[in-house]
Design a protein around this motif. Structure first.
Motif, PDB file in Angstrom:
ATOM      1  N   GLU A 199       0.916  -1.210  -0.021  1.00 28.78           N
ATOM      2  CA  GLU A 199       0.218   0.075   0.035  1.00 28.78           C
ATOM      3  C   GLU A 199       0.856   1.227  -0.020  1.00 28.78           C
ATOM      4  OE1 GLU A 199      -3.644   2.061   2.706  1.00 28.78           O
ATOM      5  OE2 GLU A 199      -3.289  -0.186   2.759  1.00 28.78           O
ATOM      6  N   ARG A 200       0.883   1.910  -1.042  1.00 24.66           N
ATOM      7  CA  ARG A 200       1.426   3.188  -1.152  1.00 24.66           C
ATOM      8  C   ARG A 200       0.914   4.459  -0.605  1.00 24.66           C
ATOM      9  NH1 ARG A 200       5.537   1.839  -4.705  1.00 24.66           N
ATOM     10  NH2 ARG A 200       6.741   3.261  -3.364  1.00 24.66           N
ATOM     11  N   PRO A 201       1.549   5.607  -0.578  1.00 22.20           N
ATOM     12  CA  PRO A 201       0.718   6.816  -0.001  1.00 22.20           C
ATOM     13  C   PRO A 201      -0.244   7.203  -1.010  1.00 22.20           C
ATOM     14  CG  PRO A 201       3.334   6.914   0.020  1.00 22.20           C
ATOM     15  CD  PRO A 201       3.035   5.743  -0.752  1.00 22.20           C
ATOM     16  N   GLU A 202      -1.374   7.644  -0.582  1.00 22.50           N
ATOM     17  CA  GLU A 202      -2.440   7.968  -1.170  1.00 22.50           C
ATOM     18  C   GLU A 202      -2.014   9.544  -1.702  1.00 22.50           C
ATOM     19  OE1 GLU A 202      -5.634   7.353   1.637  1.00 22.50           O
ATOM     20  OE2 GLU A 202      -5.568   9.359   2.304  1.00 22.50           O
ATOM     21  N   ILE A 203      -3.033   9.968  -2.552  1.00 21.48           N
ATOM     22  CA  ILE A 203      -2.585  11.204  -2.960  1.00 21.48           C
ATOM     23  C   ILE A 203      -3.812  12.081  -3.355  1.00 21.48           C
ATOM     24  CG2 ILE A 203      -2.679  10.226  -5.635  1.00 21.48           C
ATOM     25  CD1 ILE A 203      -0.652  12.645  -6.490  1.00 21.48           C
ATOM     26  N   GLY A 204      -3.930  13.425  -2.811  1.00 21.55           N
ATOM     27  CA  GLY A 204      -4.925  14.304  -3.149  1.00 21.55           C
ATOM     28  C   GLY A 204      -4.595  15.346  -3.502  1.00 21.55           C
ATOM     29  N   GLY A 205      -5.421  16.503  -3.827  1.00 18.90           N
ATOM     30  CA  GLY A 205      -5.076  17.737  -4.306  1.00 18.90           C
ATOM     31  C   GLY A 205      -4.512  18.865  -3.142  1.00 18.90           C
ATOM     32  N   PRO A 206      -3.900  19.805  -3.453  1.00 12.78           N
ATOM     33  CA  PRO A 206      -3.312  20.651  -2.531  1.00 12.78           C
ATOM     34  C   PRO A 206      -4.271  21.387  -1.478  1.00 12.78           C
ATOM     35  CG  PRO A 206      -3.263  21.662  -4.638  1.00 12.78           C
ATOM     36  CD  PRO A 206      -3.507  20.429  -4.859  1.00 12.78           C
ATOM     37  N   ASP A 207      -5.418  21.713  -1.866  1.00 17.16           N
ATOM     38  CA  ASP A 207      -6.263  22.400  -1.039  1.00 17.16           C
ATOM     39  C   ASP A 207      -7.172  21.700  -0.549  1.00 17.16           C
ATOM     40  OD1 ASP A 207      -4.917  24.868  -1.949  1.00 17.16           O
ATOM     41  OD2 ASP A 207      -6.094  24.578  -3.757  1.00 17.16           O
ATOM     42  N   ASP A 208      -7.490  21.733   0.810  1.00 15.48           N
ATOM     43  CA  ASP A 208      -8.621  21.267   1.811  1.00 15.48           C
ATOM     44  C   ASP A 208      -9.791  22.425   1.702  1.00 15.48           C
ATOM     45  OD1 ASP A 208      -6.894  19.190   2.045  1.00 15.48           O
ATOM     46  OD2 ASP A 208      -6.678  19.660   4.237  1.00 15.48           O
ATOM     47  N   LEU A 209     -10.849  22.297   0.762  1.00 17.99           N
ATOM     48  CA  LEU A 209     -11.992  23.313   0.713  1.00 17.99           C
ATOM     49  C   LEU A 209     -13.120  22.450   0.934  1.00 17.99           C
ATOM     50  CD1 LEU A 209     -10.612  25.131  -2.497  1.00 17.99           C
ATOM     51  CD2 LEU A 209     -10.153  25.740  -0.073  1.00 17.99           C
ATOM     52  N   SER A 210     -14.235  23.206   1.228  1.00 20.73           N
ATOM     53  CA  SER A 210     -15.512  22.798   1.095  1.00 20.73           C
ATOM     54  C   SER A 210     -15.956  22.755  -0.322  1.00 20.73           C
ATOM     55  CB  SER A 210     -16.521  23.855   2.025  1.00 20.73           C
ATOM     56  OG  SER A 210     -16.561  25.100   1.236  1.00 20.73           O
ATOM     57  N   CYS A 211     -16.878  21.648  -0.206  1.00 18.93           N
ATOM     58  CA  CYS A 211     -17.500  21.486  -1.789  1.00 18.93           C
ATOM     59  C   CYS A 211     -18.238  22.914  -2.085  1.00 18.93           C
ATOM     60  CB  CYS A 211     -18.552  20.422  -1.472  1.00 18.93           C
ATOM     61  SG  CYS A 211     -17.764  18.627  -1.182  1.00 18.93           S
ATOM     62  N   THR A 212     -18.868  23.671  -1.301  1.00 16.87           N
ATOM     63  CA  THR A 212     -19.461  24.683  -1.579  1.00 16.87           C
ATOM     64  C   THR A 212     -18.411  25.804  -2.191  1.00 16.87           C
ATOM     65  OG1 THR A 212     -19.390  25.498   0.539  1.00 16.87           O
ATOM     66  CG2 THR A 212     -21.487  24.605  -0.002  1.00 16.87           C
ATOM     67  N   GLU A 213     -17.202  25.782  -1.667  1.00 18.43           N
ATOM     68  CA  GLU A 213     -16.072  26.776  -2.142  1.00 18.43           C
ATOM     69  C   GLU A 213     -15.465  26.095  -3.350  1.00 18.43           C
ATOM     70  OE1 GLU A 213     -13.237  29.791  -2.979  1.00 18.43           O
ATOM     71  OE2 GLU A 213     -15.007  29.455  -1.497  1.00 18.43           O
ATOM     72  N   PHE A 214     -15.512  25.043  -3.756  1.00 19.90           N
ATOM     73  CA  PHE A 214     -15.188  24.367  -4.876  1.00 19.90           C
ATOM     74  C   PHE A 214     -16.245  24.880  -6.265  1.00 19.90           C
ATOM     75  CE2 PHE A 214     -12.701  21.239  -2.728  1.00 19.90           C
ATOM     76  CZ  PHE A 214     -11.366  21.469  -3.432  1.00 19.90           C
ATOM     77  N   ALA A 215     -17.530  24.708  -5.677  1.00 24.77           N
ATOM     78  CA  ALA A 215     -18.573  25.013  -6.392  1.00 24.77           C
ATOM     79  C   ALA A 215     -18.490  26.605  -6.776  1.00 24.77           C
ATOM     80  CB  ALA A 215     -20.036  24.715  -5.873  1.00 24.77           C
ATOM     81  N   ARG A 216     -18.423  27.427  -5.718  1.00 23.05           N
ATOM     82  CA  ARG A 216     -18.138  28.935  -6.095  1.00 23.05           C
ATOM     83  C   ARG A 216     -17.112  29.223  -7.153  1.00 23.05           C
ATOM     84  NH1 ARG A 216     -18.884  29.224  -0.355  1.00 23.05           N
ATOM     85  NH2 ARG A 216     -21.025  29.905   0.153  1.00 23.05           N
ATOM     86  N   ARG A 222     -16.576  30.076 -14.750  1.00 22.67           N
ATOM     87  CA  ARG A 222     -17.106  29.905 -16.010  1.00 22.67           C
ATOM     88  C   ARG A 222     -18.000  31.277 -16.127  1.00 22.67           C
ATOM     89  NH1 ARG A 222     -19.209  24.904 -17.709  1.00 22.67           N
ATOM     90  NH2 ARG A 222     -19.870  26.222 -19.415  1.00 22.67           N
ATOM     91  N   GLY A 223     -17.998  32.287 -15.306  1.00 19.21           N
ATOM     92  CA  GLY A 223     -18.859  33.564 -15.581  1.00 19.21           C
ATOM     93  C   GLY A 223     -20.330  33.145 -15.048  1.00 19.21           C
ATOM     94  N   MET A 224     -20.600  32.235 -14.287  1.00 17.72           N
ATOM     95  CA  MET A 224     -22.006  31.935 -14.022  1.00 17.72           C
ATOM     96  C   MET A 224     -22.577  32.271 -12.927  1.00 17.72           C
ATOM     97  SD  MET A 224     -21.500  27.679 -15.295  1.00 17.72           S
ATOM     98  CE  MET A 224     -23.270  27.183 -15.039  1.00 17.72           C
ATOM     99  N   HIS A 225     -23.976  32.626 -12.752  1.00 19.25           N
ATOM    100  CA  HIS A 225     -24.318  33.049 -11.502  1.00 19.25           C
ATOM    101  C   HIS A 225     -25.563  31.979 -11.251  1.00 19.25           C
ATOM    102  CE1 HIS A 225     -22.239  36.888 -12.222  1.00 19.25           C
ATOM    103  NE2 HIS A 225     -22.738  36.914 -13.415  1.00 19.25           N
ATOM    104  N   ARG A 226     -25.163  31.391 -10.134  1.00 19.42           N
ATOM    105  CA  ARG A 226     -26.191  30.505  -9.672  1.00 19.42           C
ATOM    106  C   ARG A 226     -26.050  30.767  -8.038  1.00 19.42           C
ATOM    107  NH1 ARG A 226     -26.648  30.300 -14.099  1.00 19.42           N
ATOM    108  NH2 ARG A 226     -26.891  28.484 -15.524  1.00 19.42           N
ATOM    109  N   LYS A 227     -27.327  30.255  -7.015  1.00 19.79           N
ATOM    110  CA  LYS A 227     -27.279  30.517  -5.811  1.00 19.79           C
ATOM    111  C   LYS A 227     -26.824  29.040  -5.395  1.00 19.79           C
ATOM    112  CE  LYS A 227     -30.221  31.462  -1.903  1.00 19.79           C
ATOM    113  NZ  LYS A 227     -29.296  32.536  -1.405  1.00 19.79           N
ATOM    114  N   ILE A 228     -25.863  28.917  -4.378  1.00 20.71           N
ATOM    115  CA  ILE A 228     -25.466  28.003  -3.710  1.00 20.71           C
ATOM    116  C   ILE A 228     -26.207  27.722  -2.511  1.00 20.71           C
ATOM    117  CG2 ILE A 228     -23.332  26.547  -2.806  1.00 20.71           C
ATOM    118  CD1 ILE A 228     -21.728  27.885  -4.769  1.00 20.71           C
ATOM    119  N   LEU A 229     -26.827  26.685  -2.343  1.00 20.60           N
ATOM    120  CA  LEU A 229     -27.495  26.072  -1.030  1.00 20.60           C
ATOM    121  C   LEU A 229     -26.740  25.360  -0.181  1.00 20.60           C
ATOM    122  CD1 LEU A 229     -31.136  25.566  -2.607  1.00 20.60           C
ATOM    123  CD2 LEU A 229     -30.145  27.714  -1.571  1.00 20.60           C
ATOM    124  N   PRO A 230     -25.898  25.697   0.894  1.00 25.93           N
ATOM    125  CA  PRO A 230     -25.282  24.700   1.725  1.00 25.93           C
ATOM    126  C   PRO A 230     -25.898  23.790   2.383  1.00 25.93           C
ATOM    127  CG  PRO A 230     -24.628  27.245   1.898  1.00 25.93           C
ATOM    128  CD  PRO A 230     -25.846  27.079   1.239  1.00 25.93           C
TER     129      PRO A 230
END
Length: 270
Positions: A199-216, A222-230
């Motif tokens: 079992e080798r070291p697992e790998i993830g991205g550099p930033d621990d962000l909330s899913c809402t922040e990824f969506a924002r 994309r230059g899109m305007h949508r309301k995010i409901l946490p």
């Protein structure tokens, strides 16, 4: 020089793996249903789901990188009700079992299997299928390695794009650190040739962000305007859905940088 066979070599991750192997001067053979234009590699034609062409593809092979998988959600870029009840296993379970058997007969020296972070607690059928395939590798007598990776940026992009028709997006607030396939490919190639096993070291991205922040960040890019409901999820439910944070190796490409590369025109127009 050892010969490396890559299954799933025409997928997003597989292409990055093949590119890095070729760049580093390795001999590469790609197992695929149909050949592509890349002349820097050998092409072995077959199908992991049926086993067609597999025995011939393994002739003279020293190392196998198994990056093949079949995720209906990833292919269509969205979740359907059936995904909560079933997921095909022909590639990830039966195909892995068949591949291991042929690798043993061919005296393959290293079998590196690509898996997913958090499978032990995940409850979606695709995750259970992936875990069953991983367990086959762990029980194998072959010299093996397993690299677990977080979900990829391109998949997150497809899933968010699938919400674009909605004026309001329900998004979990849980932390998450998806990763770019280029960073995963670098890690996998290193693990394939560094002499380590198991079992080798697992790998993830550099930033621990909330899913809402990824969506924002996605909406901004994309230059899109949508309301995010946490949406608040319990830790148990979040882990069951695969929303975890990897604490292994960290990739270098951030979600923001990946988005800038994908949607430069939208940002310039904003």
């Amino acid at each position: 020089m050892p010969l490396t066979l890559v299954t799933g070599g025409t997928g997003h991750l597989g292409q990055d793996i093949v590119t890095r192997l070729v760049r580093e001067g390795h001999r590469v053979r790609v197992f695929a249903r149909s050949p592509q234009a890349d002349t820097d590699v050998e092409w072995a034609i077959g199908d992991l789901a049926t086993g067609a062409g597999l025995r011939e593809a393994l002739q003279g092979v020293d190392i196998v990188i198994n990056a093949a998988t079949y995720s209906p959600i990833a292919r269509r870029g969205g979740v359907r009700p059936m995904d909560f009840f079933t997921s095909p296993s022909a590639v990830d379970v039966e195909g892995t079992e068949r591949l291991l058997s042929f690798c043993s007969a061919a005296s393959v020296q290293h079998f590196l299997h690509v898996s997913i972070v958090g499978l032990d607690e995940a409850t979606l059928p695709y995750a259970r299928v992936k875990l069953a395939g991983e367990q086959l590798v762990r029980r194998s007598a072959l010299p093996w390695s397993i690299v677990r990776a977080m979900p990829f940026y391109y998949l997150l992009d497809k899933l968010l794009a699938g919400l674009s028709w909605l004026p309001m997006w329900p998004v979990p607030t849980t932390l998450f650190n998806p990763v770019d396939t280029s960073d995963v490919a670098d890690h996998i190639v290193q693990c394939a040739f560094d002499g380590g096993r198991g079992e080798r070291p697992e790998i993830g991205g550099p930033d621990d962000l909330s899913c809402t922040e990824f969506a924002r960040q996605y909406l901004d890019a994309r230059g899109m305007h949508r309301k995010i409901l946490p949406m608040s999820l319990s830790e148990r439910k979040a882990r069951g859905m695969g929303f975890v944070v990897s604490h292994g190796v960290r990739g270098q490409m951030s979600w923001a940088d990946w988005l800038r590369g994908q949607y430069p025109a939208a940002r310039a127009a904003a």
